[in-house]
Design an enzyme around this catalytic site. Structure first.
Site, PDB file in Angstrom:
ATOM      1  N   CYS A 149      39.091  44.716  34.016  1.00  0.00           N
ATOM      2  CA  CYS A 149      39.618  44.752  35.268  1.00  0.00           C
ATOM      3  C   CYS A 149      40.598  43.714  35.581  1.00  0.00           C
ATOM      4  O   CYS A 149      40.687  42.496  35.397  1.00  0.00           O
ATOM      5  CB  CYS A 149      38.630  44.839  36.609  1.00  0.00           C
ATOM      6  SG  CYS A 149      39.144  44.417  38.200  1.00  0.00           S
ATOM      7  N   CYS A 152      51.130  37.041  32.807  1.00  0.00           N
ATOM      8  CA  CYS A 152      50.959  35.818  32.711  1.00  0.00           C
ATOM      9  C   CYS A 152      49.827  35.230  33.303  1.00  0.00           C
ATOM     10  O   CYS A 152      48.968  34.245  32.950  1.00  0.00           O
ATOM     11  CB  CYS A 152      52.355  34.943  33.117  1.00  0.00           C
ATOM     12  SG  CYS A 152      53.770  35.585  32.416  1.00  0.00           S
ATOM     13  N   CYS A 175      55.078  36.972  36.971  1.00  0.00           N
ATOM     14  CA  CYS A 175      54.588  37.801  35.952  1.00  0.00           C
ATOM     15  C   CYS A 175      52.888  38.192  35.850  1.00  0.00           C
ATOM     16  O   CYS A 175      52.214  37.241  35.897  1.00  0.00           O
ATOM     17  CB  CYS A 175      55.040  37.378  34.529  1.00  0.00           C
ATOM     18  SG  CYS A 175      54.080  38.167  33.251  1.00  0.00           S
ATOM     19  N   CYS A 210      39.793  41.331  38.430  1.00  0.00           N
ATOM     20  CA  CYS A 210      38.752  40.418  38.036  1.00  0.00           C
ATOM     21  C   CYS A 210      39.303  39.271  37.107  1.00  0.00           C
ATOM     22  O   CYS A 210      39.079  38.073  37.377  1.00  0.00           O
ATOM     23  CB  CYS A 210      37.752  41.143  37.420  1.00  0.00           C
ATOM     24  SG  CYS A 210      36.987  42.815  38.078  1.00  0.00           S
TER      25      CYS A 210
END
Length: 360
Positions: free
Chosen positions: A53, A175, A172, A56
Site C-alpha cells: 500500500c 522518492c 516525487c 502505508c
C-alpha cells in the site's frame, strides 16, 4: 562437552540481547499476540496496513517516529498489523482499507477509529488526549548525508569512499516511498568509514543531475573508489537488496540491522597463515607470526584495522597458550550480551570473528 554447551548458550544470549536491543519501536502484532498486547493494562494505537500500500509506505516514517517517541511511555502501546499476513485480525476489527488506524482504550477491545492527519505530531496529539500522556515527538537524526553544490565533489569524488547517491525530487511520490528504506540503509552503514549513503535534491540542483544523466526520480548511482564517473544502481529497493549490494561492492559485512556478520574482519590472505600457525610448533609459530605481521603491514583502509587484530591475536596466542582464543571469545560473548554502544559492539564482534580462526 560442558564447555561447548556453555559457549553455545552464551552465543544465544548475545544474539537475543542484540535482537532485543535493535527491535523496532513499533510493536509487531499478529493473530497470536494481539489480545495479549492490546486491551490489557495500557491503551494501544494500532495501524492496520498492507506492505504493498502506497499510503502505508508514506505513513511508515511518521509512524516509526511516533513509536520511537512513545517507547518509554508505559501506559501506551504503538503497534501495527500486517493485514496481508493476518487477515483474520484485520477482518475482526472491520478493516477494509489501508492504512486503518484505531485506538484501543486500556482494558478494551472496542476500538475508536483515528480520522486525523497522518503525521507523527497529529498522531501524538491524539494518543496524548486518549491515553492521558504528554509525549513530544522526538527528533530522529538522519544518517543520510545531504549533498549540495558546495559539498558534492568533496564527498562523492573522494577516492577513499564508496558513495551511494539518491537523486530525488521533493514532490516525487516514489522518492517519498523510498525515503524510510533509504534512511535504514544509511543507518546500517553509518559505522563504516569507507561507505557513504547520500542524497541530492535534484530539483534544486538541476546542473548536477544533468551532469550525471539523471532524467527521472529517484535515480540511484553508485560511485565506488575506483570509478568516480558513477554507475547506475538497478537493484531492488528493499533494505536487504541495498545491503547486499553495498556488502558486495564495498567488501563490508553488515546485516539489515547494521550488525557485523560472522564474516566481518576475516581476511583470506591472513586466514591461510593462521591455519599454518595453529598446527605449527612453538618455534615455527614465531616465523609464521612474522609473516602475519608483514602481510598485515601491507593492508590499507578498514583491512589495516583487521590486520592489527590478527597480529595481536597471534601474539597473545603465543604468550598465553592454546586456550587463549577460546577463553577470550567467551569473554567477548559476555560483553556482547550487555548493553553497549554500536562502536563497542563492532569492536568486540571483529575480535570474536578473528579469534574464531585461531580457535578452529
Amino acid at each position: 562437552m560442558a564447555s561447548s554447551r556453555i559457549f553455545l548458550a552464551l552465543v544465544a544470549l548475545a544474539l537475543f540481547a542484540f535482537c532485543s536491543a535493535l527491535a523496532d519501536d513499533v510493536v509487531v502484532l499478529t493473530g497470536e499476540n494481539f489480545e495479549k498486547e492490546v486491551g490489557q493494562d495500557r491503551g494501544a494505537l494500532v495501524e492496520f496496513y498492507a506492505p504493498w500500500c502506497g499510503h502505508c509506505k508514506k505513513l511508515a516514517p511518521e509512524y516509526e517516529k511516533l513509536g520511537a517517541s512513545f517507547k518509554k511511555a508505559k501506559s501506551v502501546l504503538i503497534g501495527k498489523v500486517n493485514c496481508d499476513d493476518h487477515k483474520d485480525v484485520c477482518s475482526k476489527y472491520g478493516v477494509s482499507g489501508y492504512p486503518t488506524i484505531q485506538w484501543f482504550p486500556k482494558g478494551s477491545l472496542e476500538p475508536k477509529k483515528y480520522e486525523g492527519a497522518r503525521t507523527a505530531e497529529a498522531l501524538a496529539e491524539f494518543v496524548n488526549t486518549e491515553g492521558g500522556t504528554n509525549v513530544k515527538i522526538a527528533a530522529v537524526p538522519s544518517s543520510v548525508v545531504v549533498l549540495t553544490q558546495d559539498n558534492f565533489d568533496e564527498i562523492v569524488l573522494d577516492v577513499k569512499k564508496d558513495v551511494l547517491v539518491e537523486f530525488y525530487a521533493p514532490w516525487c511520490g516514489h522518492c517519498k516511498n523510498l525515503a524510510p528504506t533509504y534512511e535504514k540503509v544509511a543507518a546500517v552503514f553509518k559505522q563504516e568509514e569507507d561507505v557513504v549513503i547520500a542524497n541530492l535534491d535534484a530539483d534544486n540542483y538541476k546542473d548536477l543531475a544533468e551532469k550525471y544523466g539523471v532524467s527521472g526520480y529517484p535515480t540511484l548511482k553508485f560511485f565506488p573508489k575506483n570509478n568516480k564517473a558513477g554507475e547506475d544502481y538497478d537493484g531492488g529497493r528493499d533494505l536487504e537488496d541495498f545491503v547486499s549490494f553495498i556488502n558486495e561492492k564495498s567488501g563490508t559485512s553488515r546485516d539489515s540491522k547494521g550488525q557485523y556478520t560472522s564474516k566481518a574482519g576475516i581476511l583470506e590472505t591472513l586466514d591461510s597463515l593462521v591455519k599454518e600457525f595453529i598446527s605449527a610448533s612453538a618455534e615455527e609459530k614465531k616465523n609464521i607470526y612474522t609473516k602475519i605481521e608483514e602481510e598485515a603491514a601491507k593492508l590499507t583502509g578498514s583491512a589495516a584495522r583487521y590486520g592489527k587484530i590478527y597480529v595481536k591475536a597471534a601474539k597473545s596466542c603465543m604468550d598465553k597458550g592454546a586456550d587463549y582464543a577460546k577463553n577470550e571469545i567467551q569473554r567477548l560473548e559476555r560483553m556482547l550480551s550487555k548493553t553497549i554502544s554500536a562502536a563497542k559492539a563492532d569492536e568486540f564482534v571483529l575480535k570474536k570473528n578473528i579469534l574464531s580462526t585461531f580457535a578452529a
